[in-house]
Scaffold this active site. Structure first.
Site, PDB file in Angstrom:
ATOM      1  N   HIS A 157      38.008  29.678  43.338  1.00  0.00           N
ATOM      2  CA  HIS A 157      39.146  30.587  43.221  1.00  0.00           C
ATOM      3  C   HIS A 157      39.420  31.336  44.522  1.00  0.00           C
ATOM      4  CE1 HIS A 157      40.070  29.962  39.052  1.00  0.00           C
ATOM      5  NE2 HIS A 157      38.794  30.066  38.734  1.00  0.00           N
ATOM      6  N   TYR A 216      38.444  37.617  38.464  1.00  0.00           N
ATOM      7  CA  TYR A 216      37.512  36.768  37.732  1.00  0.00           C
ATOM      8  C   TYR A 216      36.205  37.479  37.411  1.00  0.00           C
ATOM      9  CZ  TYR A 216      40.506  32.821  37.421  1.00  0.00           C
ATOM     10  OH  TYR A 216      41.541  32.019  37.062  1.00  0.00           O
ATOM     11  N   GLN A 217      35.866  38.500  38.164  1.00  0.00           N
ATOM     12  CA  GLN A 217      34.718  39.314  37.763  1.00  0.00           C
ATOM     13  C   GLN A 217      35.025  40.003  36.443  1.00  0.00           C
ATOM     14  OE1 GLN A 217      33.238  42.031  40.710  1.00  0.00           O
ATOM     15  NE2 GLN A 217      31.691  42.881  39.368  1.00  0.00           N
ATOM     16  N   GLU A 249      69.028  62.780  44.914  1.00  0.00           N
ATOM     17  CA  GLU A 249      69.635  62.091  46.057  1.00  0.00           C
ATOM     18  C   GLU A 249      69.247  62.752  47.386  1.00  0.00           C
ATOM     19  OE1 GLU A 249      73.814  62.013  45.013  1.00  0.00           O
ATOM     20  OE2 GLU A 249      73.535  60.091  43.985  1.00  0.00           O
ATOM     21  N   ARG A 294      50.629  31.661  39.058  1.00  0.00           N
ATOM     22  CA  ARG A 294      50.339  31.264  37.681  1.00  0.00           C
ATOM     23  C   ARG A 294      50.974  32.282  36.741  1.00  0.00           C
ATOM     24  NH1 ARG A 294      44.308  31.176  34.778  1.00  0.00           N
ATOM     25  NH2 ARG A 294      44.956  30.152  32.851  1.00  0.00           N
TER      26      ARG A 294
END
Length: 749
Positions: free
Chosen positions: A428, A273-274, A679, A453
């Site tokens: 949040h 959110y920043q 492998e 979400r």
């Protein structure tokens, strides 16, 4: 409207009854300026990255112009056509404005003008959005947040073509569209606008941006200081989970700049959110610098906005993806357009840090303004230097006294620990004190789930937060931290969690081979203290650096403790017996436990429990000092999830019952590699022969680590004195250990 605090300069201007801006404003003046545009035009064809960015944007905008303008009646959540169409409109209009100023092609100005008048014609009769989920419904979009996005971008477009419009056209747009739009997202929705949150930051910036274009003092004051008499009940809460208003709380852009940021530039809601909020912070901040330089927004709180860009870049893994603290979608990275804006503006208006140029080089695009030009010129002239991400401790809280996030990095991000001991993080935030995640290069070793979400995917709840975000992602058991009695930290109550934060015990990254962060949480559970110490250690006896994890719990009553480790990869081996049920059942009934299937249950067969897995071509082993009565639970996410909204992630959980004070000690050890092409399997076995808690009391905890080569090391922690100059002495098994400071790591005597 009664004004809140106002600067002395504004008071003088008011007393003289003169406008606060120059009588005849120049346009553009928000992000682009006349001088800046002139410099851009003079450099066209000479700065490769800028020229490429112009051409890419031109191709994009020209394609939209060819399609024609569509402003449909809103009906959809995010992800639906009308939502996406209106979003694309404002993004395209802003870009078209920049192209008009740079290329002086009237078709871009006409495109913006025609679009704005289509919106003007529909807005006056437009009802609130028909979708009712949001606590603050918009008109063009299902929430006022997205309406604010629209106005932030459209203000830039309007500014770019301002001088091409007649006075009559401007009056019509301002009186019928822009002022009503600004009033709607602010005065008519104070529960959205008048608080401290990333939502209101967008709202404040939107009102402020259009105020600057229109030279509207009333709107600008509303943007900077909020609405004084908003009619909101103190302590009310919205559907997003955050406080609307508390007694004494400030509002407006400056309050949003003050409160969520720590002095280090950490934003309390977390990096996801920043990243989202940095665009309105920086864009409005830049507009204020151009139009109202006397407000000194960029230097506010000791240049916290520019510090925020550095903090954000340091909260990414080796691939540039943000650590998913709190509500954070995995995969979001500094390649997002918001970070292109942040990097360009921070370079131009900061100290022109050449390390930022290397990030811009990876982004491979710049803004079409003077900051983008400056970055592109710096790259052209070979000024870029690698952006070095060292270990860092970022404080949380307005004054930096509400916990924080410690990031310990060994080498070139060969091993990275993200340790969260922060404040709640507003609405949040997750209930996960003293949680951690671990990375090797850009690969998750032990993960944080992030949010529940599917952003902008209409089939998943309209692209909005799913109910599982509360029932799983925010819960304590969803994270790599301690859950007690199957309860969440702070009982999962936002009001209680918001009053508390963990406290740093100490942070020390002076020795690159032994880096330590330690923090204490005393309020998550009644009468219980959790003290977690995590050390990234590179020892000669190990191929790679490893993580030592010590969780010391002090409680006045007996409890059930659950400590999960959410590993990423395919299980390889273990050293304990377990039974798998024929029918999978949820591990519990609530607090996230209802989403965990119990796939296996066993007990330790020796004093060490070892569990190994293969992830992204690398081997990992968890070694824990366990007790005979412990239970070892193999869990997998997915119970009570009929819509398949949750990933099917797995964990090993250590459960300790009927215990008061206790200590958990573990090592997470990366080792070896596997190539599916050749492998070839290299060093697939753990190097740890024995992990032992050799001493544990109120004053000291000591853990010994024996490797398979017979080498022994010891880590001793002072539990009560973290001072760097305190001298300690501890006798164990006939040996005396002396050291100075909060811990000792050394070869055993």
């Amino acid at each position: 409207m009664k004004k809140m605090k106002i600067t002395a300069l504004l008071l003088v201007a008011a007393a003289l009854n003169t406008p606060l801006a120059v009588q005849s404003q120049e346009h553009p003046n928000l992000i682009m300026t006349k001088a800046g545009v002139e410099k851009i035009r003079n450099n066209l064809g000479q700065v490769p990255l800028f020229d490429t960015s112009v051409q890419n944007i031109k191709d994009e905008v020209d394609a939209e112009i060819a399609l024609g303008i569509d402003t449909p009646i809103p009906k959809d959540f995010s992800g639906g056509y009308t939502h996406q169409r209106h979003k694309l409109n404002f993004l395209t209009a802003q870009k078209a404005g920049a192209l008009y100023q740079i290329l002086q092609d009237d078709k871009y100005a006409k495109y913006i003008r025609d679009m704005l008048f289509q919106y003007e014609a529909m807005y006056k009769d437009l009802p609130v959005h028909p979708q009712e989920r949001s606590y603050a419904r918009g008109k063009l979009f299902w929430q006022c947040l997205n309406d604010s996005n629209w106005l932030v971008y459209m203000a830039q477009a309007y500014d770019a073509i301002y001088d091409t419009l007649t006075v009559k056209e401007r009056d019509k747009l301002e009186n019928n569209l822009f002022r009503p739009f600004a009033d709607f997202i602010s005065i008519e929705n104070p529960q959205f606008y008048n608080r401290v949150h990333n939502h209101s930051t967008w709202g404040n910036a939107a009102v402020g941006m259009i105020a600057l274009v229109m030279d509207d003092k009333e709107l600008l004051d509303r943007a900077l200081y909020g609405i004084e008499d908003d009619g909101l009940e103190l302590g009310g809460r919205d559907n997003d989970g955050g406080f609307i208003k508390v007694a004494g709380q400030k509002a407006g852009f400056l309050a949003n700049l003050d409160d969520p940021f720590s002095p280090d530039g950490y934003y309390t809601e977390g990096p996801y959110y920043q990243r989202y909020a940095m665009y309105p912070f920086l864009i409005f901040g830049l507009a204020m610098k151009h139009v109202k330089p006397e407000m000194e927004v960029f230097s506010h709180k000791d240049n916290v906005l520019l510090k925020g860009v550095d903090a954000l870049l340091n909260l990414t893994d080796a691939d540039g993806e943000f650590f998913p603290l709190n509500d954070g979608q995995k995969g979001m990275s500094y390649y997002t357009p918001a970070l292109v804006t942040a990097v360009d503006i921070a370079y131009q208006y900061g100290e022109q840090n050449p390390q930022l140029l290397s990030i811009a080089e990876r982004q491979n695009q710049v803004l079409l303004d003077q900051s983008g030009l400056a970055v592109a010129i710096g790259l052209r002239d070979g000024k870029a230097k690698p952006f070095v991400k060292n270990s860092i401790n970022l404080r949380d809280g307005q004054a930096g006294d509400q916990g924080g996030v410690g990031v310990l990095r060994y080498g070139n991000e060969d091993l990275t620990l993200v340790f969260k001991y922060a404040a709640q993080g507003l609405s949040h935030g997750h209930y996960d004190k003293l949680s951690f995640s671990l990375y090797e290069k850009g690969d998750e070793v032990l993960q944080d789930y992030g949010l529940a979400r599917f952003v902008n995917i209409g089939q998943k709840g309209g692209g909005n937060y799913l109910k599982e975000n509360k029932t799983w992602a925010k819960t304590t058991i969803a994270h790599n931290t301690l859950s007690i009695n199957e309860q969440m930290h702070f009982s999962g109550k936002y009001e209680i969690a918001s009053e508390h934060h963990s406290d740093l015990y100490f942070y020390d990254d002076a020795n690159k081979n032994v880096q330590v962060v330690s923090a204490i949480e005393s309020n998550a559970y009644p009468d219980t203290q959790m003290h977690r110490t995590m050390a990234v250690i590179k020892s000669d006896g190990f191929e790679k650096p490893f993580l030592l994890d010590i969780m010391k719990v002090k409680s006045e009553q007996k409890n059930q403790y659950d400590l999960p480790f959410y590993y990423m990869g395919q299980v390889l081996s273990d050293n304990f017996e377990y039974e798998s049920p024929a029918v999978l059942k949820p591990l519990g009934d609530d607090n996230g436990y209802q989403h965990l299937y119990l796939e296996g249950k066993g007990k330790p067969t020796q004093s060490n429990t070892q569990f190994s897995w293969l992830g992204n071509g690398k081997y990992y082993t968890l070694t824990s000092a366990t007790e005979t009565a412990d239970e070892l639970l193999l869990t997998r996410l997915g119970a009570n999830d009929p819509d398949f909204n949750l990933r099917r992630d797995a964990a090993l959980m250590i459960r300790r019952k009927d215990t008061a004070s206790t200590t958990f000690a573990s090592v997470i050890e990366p080792h070896g590699s596997y190539s599916p092409v050749s492998e070839l399997s290299v060093n697939s076995d753990s190097s740890i022969a024995q992990l032992t808690v050799v001493h544990d009391d109120d004053k000291y905890t000591a853990v010994s680590i024996d490797n398979v080569k017979g080498q022994k090391s010891i880590f001793i922690l002072s539990n009560t004195d973290a001072a760097q100059n305190t001298k300690h002495k501890l006798k164990m098994n006939g040996k005396v250990y002396r050291w100075t400071g909060p811990y000792l790591y050394a070869d055993a005597l």
